[in-house]
Write a protein that holds these residues in place. Structure first.
Motif, mmCIF file in Angstrom:
data_model
loop_
_atom_site.group_PDB
_atom_site.id
_atom_site.type_symbol
_atom_site.label_atom_id
_atom_site.label_comp_id
_atom_site.label_asym_id
_atom_site.label_seq_id
_atom_site.Cartn_x
_atom_site.Cartn_y
_atom_site.Cartn_z
ATOM 1 N N ILE A 1 3.923 1.262 -1.171
ATOM 2 C CA ILE A 1 4.602 1.335 -2.450
ATOM 3 C C ILE A 1 3.753 2.186 -3.443
ATOM 4 C CG2 ILE A 1 5.484 -0.028 -4.290
ATOM 5 C CD1 ILE A 1 6.429 -1.952 -1.703
ATOM 6 N N GLU A 2 2.475 1.676 -3.570
ATOM 7 C CA GLU A 2 1.490 2.058 -4.652
ATOM 8 C C GLU A 2 1.236 3.679 -4.128
ATOM 9 O OE1 GLU A 2 -1.714 -0.574 -4.539
ATOM 10 O OE2 GLU A 2 -0.931 -1.918 -5.731
ATOM 11 N N SER A 3 1.393 4.037 -2.968
ATOM 12 C CA SER A 3 0.876 5.362 -2.637
ATOM 13 C C SER A 3 1.886 6.514 -2.904
ATOM 14 C CB SER A 3 0.603 5.474 -0.985
ATOM 15 O OG SER A 3 -0.191 4.764 -0.769
ATOM 16 N N GLY A 4 3.129 6.182 -3.011
ATOM 17 C CA GLY A 4 4.059 7.123 -3.319
ATOM 18 C C GLY A 4 5.536 6.415 -3.477
ATOM 19 N N ARG B 1 -10.704 -4.427 -9.156
ATOM 20 C CA ARG B 1 -10.088 -3.720 -8.169
ATOM 21 C C ARG B 1 -11.092 -3.659 -6.815
ATOM 22 N NH1 ARG B 1 -5.346 -2.761 -6.720
ATOM 23 N NH2 ARG B 1 -6.082 -1.108 -5.534
ATOM 24 N N ALA C 1 3.227 3.274 -13.366
ATOM 25 C CA ALA C 1 2.616 1.909 -13.456
ATOM 26 C C ALA C 1 1.174 2.222 -12.723
ATOM 27 C CB ALA C 1 3.119 1.054 -12.617
ATOM 28 N N TYR D 1 3.710 -5.825 -3.933
ATOM 29 C CA TYR D 1 4.936 -5.210 -4.251
ATOM 30 C C TYR D 1 5.794 -5.408 -2.987
ATOM 31 C CZ TYR D 1 3.529 -2.767 -8.512
ATOM 32 O OH TYR D 1 2.866 -2.240 -9.962
ATOM 33 N N GLU E 1 -6.279 10.320 -2.107
ATOM 34 C CA GLU E 1 -5.484 11.412 -3.049
ATOM 35 C C GLU E 1 -6.209 11.861 -4.249
ATOM 36 O OE1 GLU E 1 -1.247 9.995 -0.457
ATOM 37 O OE2 GLU E 1 -1.640 9.404 -2.816
ATOM 38 N N PHE F 1 0.778 -1.142 -0.096
ATOM 39 C CA PHE F 1 0.212 -0.168 0.068
ATOM 40 C C PHE F 1 0.889 1.217 0.084
ATOM 41 C CE2 PHE F 1 -2.996 2.643 2.415
ATOM 42 C CZ PHE F 1 -3.793 3.024 1.196
ATOM 43 N N ALA G 1 -0.314 0.666 -10.868
ATOM 44 C CA ALA G 1 -0.417 0.514 -9.218
ATOM 45 C C ALA G 1 -0.440 1.978 -8.597
ATOM 46 C CB ALA G 1 0.696 -0.389 -8.815
ATOM 47 N N ILE G 2 0.297 2.859 -9.317
ATOM 48 C CA ILE G 2 0.334 4.177 -8.592
ATOM 49 C C ILE G 2 -0.915 5.119 -8.689
ATOM 50 C CG2 ILE G 2 1.529 6.692 -8.930
ATOM 51 C CD1 ILE G 2 3.358 4.062 -8.013
ATOM 52 N N VAL H 1 -7.090 4.620 -3.692
ATOM 53 C CA VAL H 1 -7.448 4.060 -2.655
ATOM 54 C C VAL H 1 -7.069 4.980 -1.396
ATOM 55 C CG1 VAL H 1 -6.808 1.917 -1.353
ATOM 56 C CG2 VAL H 1 -7.164 1.653 -3.757
ATOM 57 N N LYS H 2 -5.891 5.409 -1.290
ATOM 58 C CA LYS H 2 -5.425 6.539 -0.196
ATOM 59 C C LYS H 2 -6.281 7.759 -0.250
ATOM 60 C CE LYS H 2 -1.134 7.061 2.117
ATOM 61 N NZ LYS H 2 0.289 7.121 1.744
ATOM 62 N N GLN I 1 -2.936 -7.125 -10.241
ATOM 63 C CA GLN I 1 -2.662 -6.809 -9.027
ATOM 64 C C GLN I 1 -1.268 -7.256 -8.710
ATOM 65 O OE1 GLN I 1 -6.941 -6.957 -7.288
ATOM 66 N NE2 GLN I 1 -5.535 -7.448 -5.653
ATOM 67 N N GLY J 1 -3.184 3.246 -6.062
ATOM 68 C CA GLY J 1 -2.787 3.678 -4.930
ATOM 69 C C GLY J 1 -3.276 5.168 -4.406
ATOM 70 N N HIS J 2 -3.219 6.054 -5.469
ATOM 71 C CA HIS J 2 -3.717 7.426 -5.175
ATOM 72 C C HIS J 2 -5.179 7.256 -4.968
ATOM 73 C CE1 HIS J 2 -0.143 9.525 -5.657
ATOM 74 N NE2 HIS J 2 -0.005 9.161 -7.051
#
Lengths: 280, 418
Positions: free
Chosen positions: A45-48, B270, B248, A244, B260, A43, B250-251, B257-258, A241, B254-255
């Motif tokens: 890693i995916e966030s930043g 997902r 990727a 990572y 952002e 999580f 995933a980025i 899901v977080k 998915q 991630g934004h």
């Protein structure tokens, strides 16, 4: 001749170290990023991409070892890489000996034909290799990988070792002939020991290739018992998915053997490459 | 009894035993399945359970053996190489149907199921999906998994920006983006990295469908529809996460899901991951169509994600075994197990019982599909891997001002011609 003063040397010194520092950063950054990422949650890693972990996730390494069954994969990869290197260097050095030390018609053509393989992308061999391996019943057998990795690296090995053997003074071999050395004795007793650096260089390249190779391993194996490290790492990925954290931990562990090989062999590798480059 | 007689009897018994063992093992048909739903894939556990149950039910008769293939691109390469080498990739295998993989239909190594997928079995599949999977009168793959990619909204962030409902017009969409940006939130999640620039490619597909209609991909790629779609995409980039270029998927995931980024697009696969990594975000999710950027409203990108195919065989018993397994695997009860465990969607319909949030999410996806004015494949599915790779290569440069719409589209057109 005009002498260079201390103040004149400073800009050159600064330029040299700035360039070297930049290259050092460029070289180390991916490794550091990988190391830091291997201690983060997926999580995070995916966030930043460039943040530090809130807490160090050593559990990623535990998961990498257990989920991917790394001990078995390491055993398979070591077996494949070591035997491929042995076969590759054995065949390559024999070819290089003849090409470097013997005079015969068509020698230069043979040398070019053998080394031109460096320029051919491996993807063009996939179909014929697949047919060959399945027909001889070596599909899903580690021997298929050993044979192919050894064969694929023959052009590089012949190129490196031939260059190195050419640099060995002829007088040494001539003296051995005068003392009654046969063809094979000259190879085993005189040339091969003197070409150690070349063999180490070629062997290291072959090892790194065999250790890191993925597409051929994917193509020719299909069960856990024949899975290599590079295949195992992909098990943290799915179509949509990727886990990572453990995957980066597995990658960290997987690069250690190649780094270790290079650390132990780097003197021989550099001397092997420079000998070939200067005198080849 | 003399020693010779004892030896003769024992030899006869041994030969009989060997013959019997041979007969018994000959009766069990082993089917090989190089399978991508393994490892960390959400479908891995239920698929494994279904195969184990099938093997238990058919013990001694049919056994399905899985060859685990975790990396999709490499797996597809393996299928391609295997067919080119004149060897079926497996008794059962899967692929994504696109213009490149449609070539598999020409291979005599792939079983034609058009005479088998009939009657009660065919009733499990929507007629439209069977039609989509039929090429040149041959049905060489069963339409199985579908991808539906609506627009996802984080309504908590939208509410903070003073937006109470999902935008219904392009003007409302851009106004929402402005309000979110003013709050310091990245309004839209994108990524242009990987080979297919996945999320950005999905956004482009949404816009193109809205501008060009149900048959948008039949138009030349240099058509004005695609020029205008790229311009909209560039405008979107002005509201996207700063690290979108080269990132990727995933980025972007991630934004979102977080919390952002507030607006995002992706498939139902997902759902489970979003619930796990961002339960608060999941509670405040809304899904909708992209507002009409062009003349067409309520369109949704939907495509056949995974087709199940079989290796051709001349052995009738083996063929029957393959069909027995395929019927078992695609039975609605089994498909339901896979769907609920993974969030993936399938052509095979089953009754939803929205007892958990993933089921509720899936239900909403299905409702959007049912109420859509039309569905349309995305760029990757419609034009194939070469075109999407070119899109992925060019789009970063385009979004950052290094290329024109014309240059991007002509490059894709050239790739399509090649």
């Amino acid at each position: 001749m005009k002498q260079t003063t201390g103040s004149q040397k400073i800009p050159g010194f600064l330029l040299k170290w700035t360039v070297l520092s930049l290259f050092l950063i460029l070289t180390l950054m991916p490794f550091l990023w990988l190391l830091i990422s291997s201690l983060k949650t997926t999580f995070e890693i995916e966030s930043g991409g460039f943040s530090f972990p809130a807490s160090l996730q050593f559990i990623n390494y535990v998961n990498a070892v257990s989920i991917a069954n790394l001990p078995l994969l390491f055993t398979n990869s070591v077996l494949v890489a070591v035997l491929a290197v042995a076969l590759n260097v054995a065949v390559g050095s024999l070819a290089a000996f003849v090409l470097a030390r013997e005079q015969f018609p068509g020698r230069d053509f043979l040398y070019v034909a053998l080394t031109a393989g460096i320029l051919i992308p491996i993807i063009s061999f996939l179909v014929p290799y697949f047919i060959l391996i399945t027909r001889i019943g070596l599909y899903n057998n580690l021997i298929s990988l050993i044979l192919i990795y050894a064969a694929v690296n023959i052009p590089v090995t012949v190129f490196l070792i031939t260059s190195f053997m050419k640099a060995i003074p002829k007088e040494m071999e001539e003296a051995a002939v005068m003392d009654g050395c046969t063809f094979s004795t000259r190879f085993w007793r005189i040339i091969l020991p003197l070409a150690q650096s070349g063999l180490a260089t070629a062997g290291t390249f072959c090892f790194i290739y065999a250790w890191n190779e993925f597409i051929l391993a994917m193509l020719f194996t299909s069960s856990e018992s024949t899975r290599t490290v590079q295949l195992g790492i992909r098990f943290f990925q799915s179509q949509f998915q990727t886990d990572y954290g453990p995957m980066f931990a597995a990658i960290m562990l997987s690069i250690l053997p190649t780094v270790a090989v290079y650390v132990f062999m780097h003197n021989k590798i550099i001397s092997g490459l420079t000998a070939g480059a200067v005198k080849g | 009894m003399s020693n010779r007689k004892v030896l003769t009897v024992l030899t006869a018994l041994a030969m009989g035993l060997v013959f019997l063992t041979g007969q018994l093992s000959a009766q069990e048909i082993v089917l090989k399945w190089p399978l991508i739903w393994v490892g960390g894939d959400g479908k891995a556990a239920p698929v494994k359970a279904i195969i184990e149950a099938f093997n238990a039910e058919n013990a001694g008769k049919i056994k399905v053996e899985v060859e685990e293939q975790p990396n999709y691109d490499a797996y597809e390469q393996k299928v391609r190489v295997s067919l080119a080498a004149g060897i079926a990739p497996g008794d059962i295998f899967t692929f994504k149907l696109n213009p490149a993989t449609a070539e598999f239909y020409k291979s005599p190594l792939v079983m034609d199921l058009s005479k088998d997928l009939t009657g009660a079995w065919a009733k499990n599949f929507p007629a439209a999906s069977i039609k989509q999977a039929t090429i040149g009168g041959k049905l060489k793959s069963i339409p199985f998994e579908i991808g539906v990619t609506p627009v996802w909204y984080n309504m908590d962030l939208m509410n903070k920006a003073g937006i109470k409902a999902t935008p219904k017009t392009a003007a409302e969409f851009w106004a929402a983006a402005d309000k979110l940006k003013a709050l310091g939130i990245d309004p839209i999640a994108q990524n242009t990295g990987s080979t297919n620039a996945y999320i950005t490619m999905l956004w482009f597909s949404h816009i193109a469908a809205s501008r060009g209609g149900a048959n948008v991909w039949a138009k030349p790629i240099t058509d004005k529809v695609f020029v205008d779609s790229l311009k909209d995409l560039k405008r979107m980039y002005g509201y996207s996460n700063q690290d979108a270029i080269g990132a990727a998927p995933a980025i972007a995931n991630g934004h979102f899901v977080k919390a952002e980024s507030a607006i995002y697009t992706n498939g139902s696969w997902r759902l489970a991951a979003t619930l796990k990594d961002g339960p608060t975000v999941y509670e405040n999710l809304a899904w909708d169509y992209l507002p009409a950027f062009g003349a067409n409203k309520n369109s949704i990108p939907m495509f056949l994600q995974a087709m199940i195919a079989a290796g051709e065989t001349k052995d009738p018993a083996r063929r029957a075994a393959i069909l027995t397994f395929l019927k078992y695997f695609t039975a609605p009860d089994n498909v339901k197990k896979i769907s609920l465990a993974s969030g993936a969607m399938f052509t095979v319909p089953f009754t939803f019982e929205p007892a958990n949030p993933v089921e509720a999410g899936l239900q909403k996806f299905m409702t959007l599909v049912q109420k859509a004015s039309f569905t349309v494949p995305n760029l990757e599915v419609a034009l194939g891997p070469a075109a999407v790779a070119e899109f992925g290569q060019r789009v970063s440069l385009y979004l950052t001002g290094g290329a024109t719409e014309d240059e991007v589209l002509k490059a894709i057109a050239k790739k399509l011609e090649d």
